[in-house]
Design a protein around this motif. Sequence first.
Motif, PDB file in Angstrom:
ATOM      1  N   SER A 162      20.886  -2.011   6.531  1.00  0.00           N
ATOM      2  CA  SER A 162      20.008  -3.071   7.301  1.00  0.00           C
ATOM      3  C   SER A 162      18.471  -2.505   7.467  1.00  0.00           C
ATOM      4  CB  SER A 162      20.849  -3.508   8.562  1.00  0.00           C
ATOM      5  OG  SER A 162      20.109  -4.871   9.000  1.00  0.00           O
ATOM      6  N   PHE A 163      17.700  -3.389   7.067  1.00  0.00           N
ATOM      7  CA  PHE A 163      16.495  -2.853   7.117  1.00  0.00           C
ATOM      8  C   PHE A 163      15.819  -3.244   8.644  1.00  0.00           C
ATOM      9  CE2 PHE A 163      16.821  -3.338   2.608  1.00  0.00           C
ATOM     10  CZ  PHE A 163      16.395  -1.894   2.214  1.00  0.00           C
ATOM     11  N   GLY A 164      15.150  -2.256   9.197  1.00  0.00           N
ATOM     12  CA  GLY A 164      14.788  -2.595  10.533  1.00  0.00           C
ATOM     13  C   GLY A 164      13.237  -2.908  10.495  1.00  0.00           C
ATOM     14  N   ARG A 192       6.458  -3.966  -0.015  1.00  0.00           N
ATOM     15  CA  ARG A 192       6.710  -3.185  -1.010  1.00  0.00           C
ATOM     16  C   ARG A 192       7.601  -1.996  -0.983  1.00  0.00           C
ATOM     17  NH1 ARG A 192       0.363  -1.728  -3.264  1.00  0.00           N
ATOM     18  NH2 ARG A 192      -0.484  -3.807  -3.148  1.00  0.00           N
ATOM     19  N   LEU A 193       7.706  -1.442   0.128  1.00  0.00           N
ATOM     20  CA  LEU A 193       8.683  -0.694   0.492  1.00  0.00           C
ATOM     21  C   LEU A 193      10.062  -0.966   0.601  1.00  0.00           C
ATOM     22  CD1 LEU A 193       9.404   2.369   1.283  1.00  0.00           C
ATOM     23  CD2 LEU A 193       9.228   1.745   3.534  1.00  0.00           C
ATOM     24  N   LEU A 194      10.100  -2.390   1.138  1.00  0.00           N
ATOM     25  CA  LEU A 194      11.577  -2.883   1.116  1.00  0.00           C
ATOM     26  C   LEU A 194      12.040  -3.419  -0.394  1.00  0.00           C
ATOM     27  CD1 LEU A 194      11.281  -5.820   3.713  1.00  0.00           C
ATOM     28  CD2 LEU A 194      12.839  -3.726   3.722  1.00  0.00           C
ATOM     29  N   ALA A 195      11.204  -3.844  -1.215  1.00  0.00           N
ATOM     30  CA  ALA A 195      11.359  -4.135  -2.966  1.00  0.00           C
ATOM     31  C   ALA A 195      11.848  -2.790  -3.394  1.00  0.00           C
ATOM     32  CB  ALA A 195      10.060  -4.766  -3.432  1.00  0.00           C
ATOM     33  N   TYR A 196      11.131  -1.735  -3.262  1.00  0.00           N
ATOM     34  CA  TYR A 196      11.547  -0.381  -3.886  1.00  0.00           C
ATOM     35  C   TYR A 196      13.065  -0.042  -3.138  1.00  0.00           C
ATOM     36  CZ  TYR A 196      11.583   4.617  -5.453  1.00  0.00           C
ATOM     37  OH  TYR A 196      11.528   5.776  -6.016  1.00  0.00           O
ATOM     38  N   LEU A 248       7.189 -15.231   5.879  1.00  0.00           N
ATOM     39  CA  LEU A 248       7.333 -13.812   4.875  1.00  0.00           C
ATOM     40  C   LEU A 248       8.673 -14.155   4.145  1.00  0.00           C
ATOM     41  CD1 LEU A 248       6.677 -11.059   7.249  1.00  0.00           C
ATOM     42  CD2 LEU A 248       5.119 -12.237   5.482  1.00  0.00           C
ATOM     43  N   THR A 249       9.301 -15.412   4.469  1.00  0.00           N
ATOM     44  CA  THR A 249      10.569 -15.814   3.592  1.00  0.00           C
ATOM     45  C   THR A 249      10.666 -15.611   2.294  1.00  0.00           C
ATOM     46  OG1 THR A 249      11.037 -17.175   5.581  1.00  0.00           O
ATOM     47  CG2 THR A 249      12.506 -17.130   3.647  1.00  0.00           C
ATOM     48  N   ALA A 250       9.641 -16.157   1.721  1.00  0.00           N
ATOM     49  CA  ALA A 250       9.347 -16.123   0.232  1.00  0.00           C
ATOM     50  C   ALA A 250       9.248 -14.745  -0.373  1.00  0.00           C
ATOM     51  CB  ALA A 250       8.267 -17.058  -0.380  1.00  0.00           C
ATOM     52  N   GLU A 251       8.510 -14.039   0.252  1.00  0.00           N
ATOM     53  CA  GLU A 251       8.224 -12.555  -0.183  1.00  0.00           C
ATOM     54  C   GLU A 251       9.467 -11.746  -0.004  1.00  0.00           C
ATOM     55  OE1 GLU A 251       3.866 -11.410   0.161  1.00  0.00           O
ATOM     56  OE2 GLU A 251       4.465 -12.407   1.753  1.00  0.00           O
ATOM     57  N   LEU A 252      10.240 -11.976   1.101  1.00  0.00           N
ATOM     58  CA  LEU A 252      11.428 -11.138   1.018  1.00  0.00           C
ATOM     59  C   LEU A 252      12.510 -11.484   0.324  1.00  0.00           C
ATOM     60  CD1 LEU A 252      11.730 -11.399   5.211  1.00  0.00           C
ATOM     61  CD2 LEU A 252      11.079  -9.267   3.820  1.00  0.00           C
ATOM     62  N   LEU A 253      12.454 -12.818   0.124  1.00  0.00           N
ATOM     63  CA  LEU A 253      13.415 -13.398  -0.996  1.00  0.00           C
ATOM     64  C   LEU A 253      12.913 -12.585  -2.548  1.00  0.00           C
ATOM     65  CD1 LEU A 253      13.838 -17.244  -0.598  1.00  0.00           C
ATOM     66  CD2 LEU A 253      15.577 -15.396  -0.363  1.00  0.00           C
ATOM     67  N   ALA A 254      11.871 -12.626  -2.682  1.00  0.00           N
ATOM     68  CA  ALA A 254      11.452 -11.928  -4.083  1.00  0.00           C
ATOM     69  C   ALA A 254      11.687 -10.346  -3.905  1.00  0.00           C
ATOM     70  CB  ALA A 254       9.871 -12.194  -4.153  1.00  0.00           C
ATOM     71  N   ALA A 255      11.624  -9.763  -2.763  1.00  0.00           N
ATOM     72  CA  ALA A 255      12.049  -8.285  -2.647  1.00  0.00           C
ATOM     73  C   ALA A 255      13.433  -8.119  -2.723  1.00  0.00           C
ATOM     74  CB  ALA A 255      11.524  -7.752  -1.096  1.00  0.00           C
ATOM     75  N   GLY A 256      14.407  -9.115  -3.108  1.00  0.00           N
ATOM     76  CA  GLY A 256      15.634  -8.962  -3.233  1.00  0.00           C
ATOM     77  C   GLY A 256      16.495  -9.062  -1.898  1.00  0.00           C
TER      78      GLY A 256
END
Length: 526
Positions: free
Chosen positions: A428-430, A461-465, A487-495
């Motif tokens: 879980s990302f904090g 970027r770190l989340l996506a990686y 930021l919801t769209a970008e978080l979805l894009a990060a997976g």
Amino acid sequence: MAAPLRLKATSASRGVASGPAYIAEPPAAAALSQSTVSGHAELAAAIETAIDELQSLATGSDAEGGDIIDFQLEVLRDPTIVEMAGARIDAGENVVFAWVGTLDGYIRELESAEEEQLRARAVDILDIKNRVLAALTGTPVKDFPAGSIYVGKDMEPSRFLAHDWSAGGAIALYAGSAAGHVALLARSRSVPMVIGAGRFVTAGGQHIRVDGDAGVIVLQMGTEGAAPIRPELPASSTVPAADNGILQTADGAQILLSINLNALDEIDGIAPTTAAGIGLMRSEFAVASLADAANEEKQLAIYRRVLDWADGRGVTIRMLDVGGDKPLPGLAASPALRGIRLLLARPEITRVQVRALLRAAIFGNLRVMLPMVTFPSEVDDMRQIFREEAAELARRGVPHRLPSIGMMVEVPAAALMLEQFEGADFFSFGTNDLAQYLAASTREDADFAAHREKAAQAVLRLLAYAVKLAGSKPLSICGDMAGDPRLTAELLAAGIRHFSMAPAQLPAIRSAIVGLNAGGTKAAGE
């Protein structure tokens, strides 16, 4: 009717709320001049009254609130302050003026300090001054109406802690500090708050809006049909969704929405059907002292109540994230120890919580999350403690179950080598700590909110990686970014497919997901 007036301020805690303004005023000068009490005994009695009030307030507070009250109690018990006020009494000053003069001098010193952290402590001393003053003059500190927007120069921490925020409300300050105790409390409890608005005029009871996302105060709102709102929701989302927190993107991907939990009473009035479960329970808020940390039965009762509320839905309880800048009252620890490092260094505390969690696991769908993990060996060492305590419970014939054990990903080093954490069942990302460390900032820093905004793209970027490194293991996000619809769209894009946030943020994220594809792009026709 005149158009609403928008005042620019600085965000100290995100969220949007509207309600009737409550105008906070300092103690009236007339009350001081009319006081007839005098002498050392009266001052000592008033200080004891203030101490009793703060101790009573601490009883119902979480760990963070308890730490703030402990600081105030330490100041009240400082003999230097009493001696300075006593010298003024001996010189012929009325005890009220002696106390006020002494504390005002202390406040002025703090307000003129170069460091923001010290300037932010001035309101704590103001809080102490007013509590003793109230006891001396027989004018107790009154609460303000639930659901109100508190308007004033600053706000005393004890006033925040004594107030019932469950009905909504917000804080709009002429001055204030993002590094102050009230700002820290507001962020932890998702109370919208803005600071630095400058002196503005609004009538008591006039409905105003505080936008903690944009740092804006809206005045001259109509009152017809108005009611306190937190958060402010689109008209289509005013009724809580009973979808069990399970949504679908426009192209059919499943998204889970869970809630973060600090205090146990936060689940009162929340229907379990509005969320997929509890994605983060911060157990340190329920374990407010060293005595609580040693009380296995009390912890078991807390965890069982949360599991009973969830009714089979997932409940992720984070083990005690204390140490460093989050001390546990009564526990002396190195400033370098926090989270799992402290837990491994103090097994006498850890094993009590482990036993309570093992016993609670039979009552629901429990997952245990380890805080501030940096290295894979830390997960392995904690797993060994769980195995040893499970074996001891089995030997004693105590019912228990070994839950899934995962980890918070809040240290950049861990995020960059996530594939090596074979011992973790889930991640879980904090994002709060990730942003802090990536921006080389601290949450007490007055500029932390701005630093966090600027670091958002680095965190994404770190989340996506890291999501790619996680492979097939379940993962979620539980930091502040999870509840930010921008930021919801970008978080979805990060997976990211599982979001956990403060309950008040659920409607906004539901609305943000509508019309988006799993990759974060807008669906055709949107």
